[in-house]
Design an enzyme around this catalytic site. Structure first.
Site, PDB file in Angstrom:
ATOM      1  CG  ASN A  42      -0.418  -0.252   2.516  1.00  0.00           C
ATOM      2  OD1 ASN A  42       0.640  -0.856   2.645  1.00  0.00           O
ATOM      3  ND2 ASN A  42      -1.083   0.221   3.552  1.00  0.00           N
ATOM      4  CD  GLU A  44      -1.622   4.701   4.443  1.00  0.00           C
ATOM      5  OE1 GLU A  44      -1.195   5.558   5.250  1.00  0.00           O
ATOM      6  OE2 GLU A  44      -2.301   3.710   4.786  1.00  0.00           O
ATOM      7  CG  ASN A  45      -1.035  11.526  -1.589  1.00  0.00           C
ATOM      8  OD1 ASN A  45      -1.653  12.566  -1.394  1.00  0.00           O
ATOM      9  ND2 ASN A  45       0.052  11.485  -2.328  1.00  0.00           N
ATOM     10  CB  ALA A  46      -0.531  14.390   2.488  1.00  0.00           C
ATOM     11  CB  CYS A  53      -5.196  -1.544  -1.626  1.00  0.00           C
ATOM     12  SG  CYS A  53      -6.556  -0.794  -0.738  1.00  0.00           S
ATOM     13  CD  GLU A  55      -5.206  -6.075  -1.208  1.00  0.00           C
ATOM     14  OE1 GLU A  55      -4.664  -4.950  -1.110  1.00  0.00           O
ATOM     15  OE2 GLU A  55      -5.974  -6.540  -0.360  1.00  0.00           O
ATOM     16  CB  CYS A  87     -10.802  -2.765   0.349  1.00  0.00           C
ATOM     17  SG  CYS A  87     -10.205  -2.003  -1.171  1.00  0.00           S
TER      18      CYS A  87
HETATM   19  N1  THU Z   1      -5.208  -1.664   2.555  1.00  0.00           N
HETATM   20  C1  THU Z   1      -4.614  -2.501   1.646  1.00  0.00           C
HETATM   21  O1  THU Z   1      -3.525  -2.197   1.124  1.00  0.00           O
HETATM   22  N2  THU Z   1      -5.241  -3.639   1.334  1.00  0.00           N
HETATM   23  C2  THU Z   1      -6.374  -4.096   1.933  1.00  0.00           C
HETATM   24  O2  THU Z   1      -6.854  -5.165   1.607  1.00  0.00           O
HETATM   25  C3  THU Z   1      -7.033  -3.284   2.972  1.00  0.00           C
HETATM   26  C4  THU Z   1      -6.487  -1.921   3.154  1.00  0.00           C
HETATM   27  C5  THU Z   1      -4.484  -0.447   2.922  1.00  0.00           C
HETATM   28  C6  THU Z   1      -5.108   0.840   2.485  1.00  0.00           C
HETATM   29  C7  THU Z   1      -4.539   1.803   3.515  1.00  0.00           C
HETATM   30  O3  THU Z   1      -3.239   2.178   3.102  1.00  0.00           O
HETATM   31  C8  THU Z   1      -4.413   0.974   4.766  1.00  0.00           C
HETATM   32  O4  THU Z   1      -4.444  -0.376   4.342  1.00  0.00           O
HETATM   33  C9  THU Z   1      -5.507   1.210   5.780  1.00  0.00           C
HETATM   34  O5  THU Z   1      -6.758   1.110   5.205  1.00  0.00           O
END
Ligand code: THU
Length: 134
Positions: A42, A44-46, A53, A55, A87
């Site tokens: 995963n 993320e970003n500000a 994610c 996946e 998700c």
């Molecule tokens: N996240 C994933 O990378 N995969 C998942 O199946 C569930 C959620 C990440 C998204 C975000 O960076 C962090 O988990 C919290 O939601």
């Protein structure tokens, strides 16, 4: 490649995770029928909503390298007590290219849960619906 080996690749991606906001690292490994493995974590970003994610990172890497078929198994590693199932957005994106995919999930104990994408996304929406075939 065994399920445990594929999961080990997903686990190794946990350290690449960029998750300064959620502190919830996720690693993924997508196995193709020829043995190729595409990895993801995963990122993320500000501006939180732009985060992606693990996946989808793995899937988009694969498609951008020219793969569209032959995805067999996806391993997802998290560090939470429960399994880190994909998700809804990831399920839908995976459905486009691999409705018969098997999904393996690991929890922090390294235990592996498994389900078919078909079970995770019943009545998935696909291109056939757009063409009025379903
Ligand atoms: N996240 C994933 O990378 N995969 C998942 O199946 C569930 C959620 C990440 C998204 C975000 O960076 C962090 O988990 C919290 O939601």
């Amino acid at each position: 490649m065994t399920d445990r080996e594929l999961m080990d690749v997903a686990v190794s991606m946990l350290r690449r995770s960029y998750c300064p906001y959620s502190h919830f690292p996720v690693g993924a490994a997508l196995l193709c029928e020829d043995g190729t493995v595409f990895t993801g974590c995963n990122v993320e970003n500000a501006a939180y909503g732009h985060s992606i994610c693990a996946e989808r990172t793995a899937l988009v890497k694969a498609v951008s390298e020219g793969r569209r078929r032959g995805f067999v198994k996806l391993a997802v590693a998290g560090l939470s007590e429960d399994y880190c199932w994909p998700c809804g957005a990831c399920r839908q994106m995976l459905w486009e290219f691999a409705p018969e995919l098997e999904v393996l999930c690991a929890n922090r104990e390294g235990e592996i849960g498994r389900a078919m994408l078909r079970e995770l996304l019943p009545h998935g929406f696909g291109s056939a619906h757009l063409n009025g075939e379903d």
